[in-house]
Design a protein around this motif. Structure first.
Motif, short mmCIF file in Angstrom:
data_model
loop_
_atom_site.label_atom_id
_atom_site.label_comp_id
_atom_site.label_asym_id
_atom_site.label_seq_id
_atom_site.Cartn_x
_atom_site.Cartn_y
_atom_site.Cartn_z
N HIS A 135 0.84 -1.20 0.00
CA HIS A 135 0.00 0.00 0.00
C HIS A 135 0.87 1.25 0.00
CE1 HIS A 135 -3.76 -2.00 0.30
NE2 HIS A 135 -3.57 -2.49 1.51
N GLY A 136 0.49 2.23 -0.80
CA GLY A 136 1.19 3.50 -0.81
C GLY A 136 0.98 4.22 -2.13
N LYS A 137 1.28 5.51 -2.14
CA LYS A 137 1.12 6.30 -3.36
C LYS A 137 2.43 6.54 -4.09
CE LYS A 137 -2.97 8.89 -1.78
NZ LYS A 137 -3.53 10.24 -1.52
N GLU A 138 3.53 6.62 -3.34
CA GLU A 138 4.84 6.90 -3.93
C GLU A 138 5.89 6.05 -3.23
OE1 GLU A 138 5.44 8.65 -6.52
OE2 GLU A 138 3.51 9.68 -6.79
N VAL A 139 6.95 5.75 -3.94
CA VAL A 139 8.03 4.95 -3.37
C VAL A 139 8.63 5.65 -2.15
CG1 VAL A 139 10.27 3.88 -3.81
CG2 VAL A 139 8.53 3.92 -5.62
N ALA A 140 8.76 6.97 -2.21
CA ALA A 140 9.38 7.71 -1.11
C ALA A 140 8.65 7.51 0.21
CB ALA A 140 9.45 9.20 -1.47
N GLU A 141 7.34 7.24 0.15
CA GLU A 141 6.57 7.03 1.37
C GLU A 141 7.03 5.80 2.14
OE1 GLU A 141 2.49 6.69 0.47
OE2 GLU A 141 2.27 8.70 -0.37
N LEU A 142 7.60 4.83 1.43
CA LEU A 142 7.92 3.55 2.05
C LEU A 142 9.21 3.58 2.85
CD1 LEU A 142 7.12 1.20 -0.99
CD2 LEU A 142 5.55 2.16 0.71
N VAL A 143 10.04 4.59 2.63
CA VAL A 143 11.37 4.62 3.25
C VAL A 143 11.28 4.60 4.77
CG1 VAL A 143 13.48 5.99 3.50
CG2 VAL A 143 12.37 5.80 1.26
N SER A 144 10.26 5.26 5.33
CA SER A 144 10.14 5.36 6.78
C SER A 144 9.48 4.14 7.42
CB SER A 144 9.35 6.61 7.16
OG SER A 144 8.04 6.57 6.61
N ARG A 145 9.01 3.20 6.61
CA ARG A 145 8.37 2.01 7.17
C ARG A 145 9.44 0.99 7.55
NH1 ARG A 145 3.30 1.10 2.96
NH2 ARG A 145 2.63 3.28 2.92
N PRO A 146 9.36 0.44 8.76
CA PRO A 146 10.43 -0.43 9.25
C PRO A 146 10.78 -1.58 8.32
CG PRO A 146 8.90 0.12 11.01
CD PRO A 146 8.30 0.65 9.75
N GLY A 147 9.78 -2.27 7.77
CA GLY A 147 10.06 -3.41 6.92
C GLY A 147 10.49 -3.02 5.53
#
Length: 333
Positions: free
Chosen positions: A271-283
């Motif tokens: 789930h997400g709109k942009e790749v940059a959003e995922l950087v802060s997710r632990p996994g």
């Protein structure tokens, strides 16, 4: 059978749905039943209420309002008259039924040891209609092929809910397993595909048999947690490509990393709109930090229609399909 999902609903609601035009029924994505409140239908990113005479309206006061009998009958039908056997599903807040249709549930939570034990007094239902769209991956798959090494690149498909991630994964599994599109791109044959189908949505299995065409060389672990399932696949089923939906936990990332180190290609969604959003997710952040994904497919839906972008490992654009262009031309996800 087309629109067999109509049989999920109690008689009064089913009769109203059957009054809708057949082309529109073929587009329905979600049906939301909230006891005592307007019956809602979502399709193509738009929502409408359904009136008491089976017509669509934007005015909630004109809508049919499901009653207590509708709620009880629906719960009875989706639980196959055995609600007590579905304690695990009630704890998670959804039920996946044969055909891959997923019903989200709302009601009163019962807590135990600080966590949700199960749901009771269920009065809200979000029925998500699952469909297979052969050819939906036609425009995407060529960008995922490593022709020189005869392999699929490690790929993450990204979008908010209800934008077509699972539909795309399903057709990618079919095409990679069958080899059809791959052959046109220079691949000699299909590959061994392993699907870890935690929510039974990708393959829609019933008693171990997939309801959807996921390819002739595909093995499925149905109802299995993603991290554990990926490790089981690696140890015992030797897939060339692993497919999983909605990864995100740290244990998911560890399993993906293990698969990559074992030489297995991974195609997953999140789930997400942009790749940059995922950087802060632990996994997911650790996977991005080490640039383990070679391709990103980002789906976006707007009033103009569905658009998608494909990025490389450095997040540079490889393809931008404009709004309204269908994935591969075979249907919409």
């Amino acid at each position: 059978m087309a629109n067999d999902w109509l049989q999920l609903f109690p008689e009064k609601v089913r009769a109203l749905l059957k009054r809708l035009p057949l082309p529109l029924l073929g587009l329905v994505e979600e049906i939301r039943i909230r006891e005592g409140r307007p019956l809602e239908i979502n399709y193509s990113g738009k929502y409408h209420f359904l009136s008491g005479n089976g017509t669509l309206t934007q005015h909630p006061e004109e809508a049919y309002k499901p009653d207590r009998d509708d709620s009880h009958r629906l719960l009875d039908l989706i639980s196959n008259h055995s609600l007590y056997t579905m304690e695990e599903e009630l704890r998670k807040g959804f039920i996946t039924i044969p055909g891959g249709h997923r019903i989200g549930l709302a009601g009163r939570t019962v807590l135990s040891a600080g966590g949700v034990e199960h749901l009771r007094d269920i009065t809200g239902f979000n029925v998500r209609i699952a469909r297979e769209v052969p050819g939906v991956a036609d425009g995407v798959l060529p960008y995922l092929l490593d022709k020189g090494r005869q392999r699929i690149m490690h790929t993450l498909i990204l979008s908010p809910p209800q934008h077509g991630k699972t539909t795309l994964l399903r057709d990618l599994a079919r095409q990679i397993s069958a080899g059809g599109h791959s052959q046109r791109e220079g691949f000699r044959q299909g590959m061994k595909v392993g699907i870890v189908d935690e929510r039974s949505e990708i393959a829609g299995s019933r008693r171990g048999i997939p309801a959807f065409d996921v390819g002739p060389r595909t093995d499925i672990l149905d109802g299995c947690p993603k991290a554990e399932g990926m490790m089981m696949m690696i140890r015992s089923l030797s897939p060339d490509v692993l497919i999983a939906d909605e990864i995100g936990r740290m244990e998911d990332a560890d399993a993906v990393t293990e698969a990559l180190h074992a030489g297995i290609s991974v195609v997953a969604s999140a789930h997400g709109k942009e790749v940059a959003e995922l950087v802060s997710r632990p996994g997911l952040g650790s996977l991005l930090e080490h640039k383990l994904f070679e391709r990103y497919v980002i789906l976006h839906r707007s009033e103009a229609g569905l658009s998608y972008r494909i990025l490389d490992s450095q997040r540079r654009g490889l393809l931008l399909a404009p709004p309204g262009e269908r994935l591969g031309g075979g249907g919409h996800a």
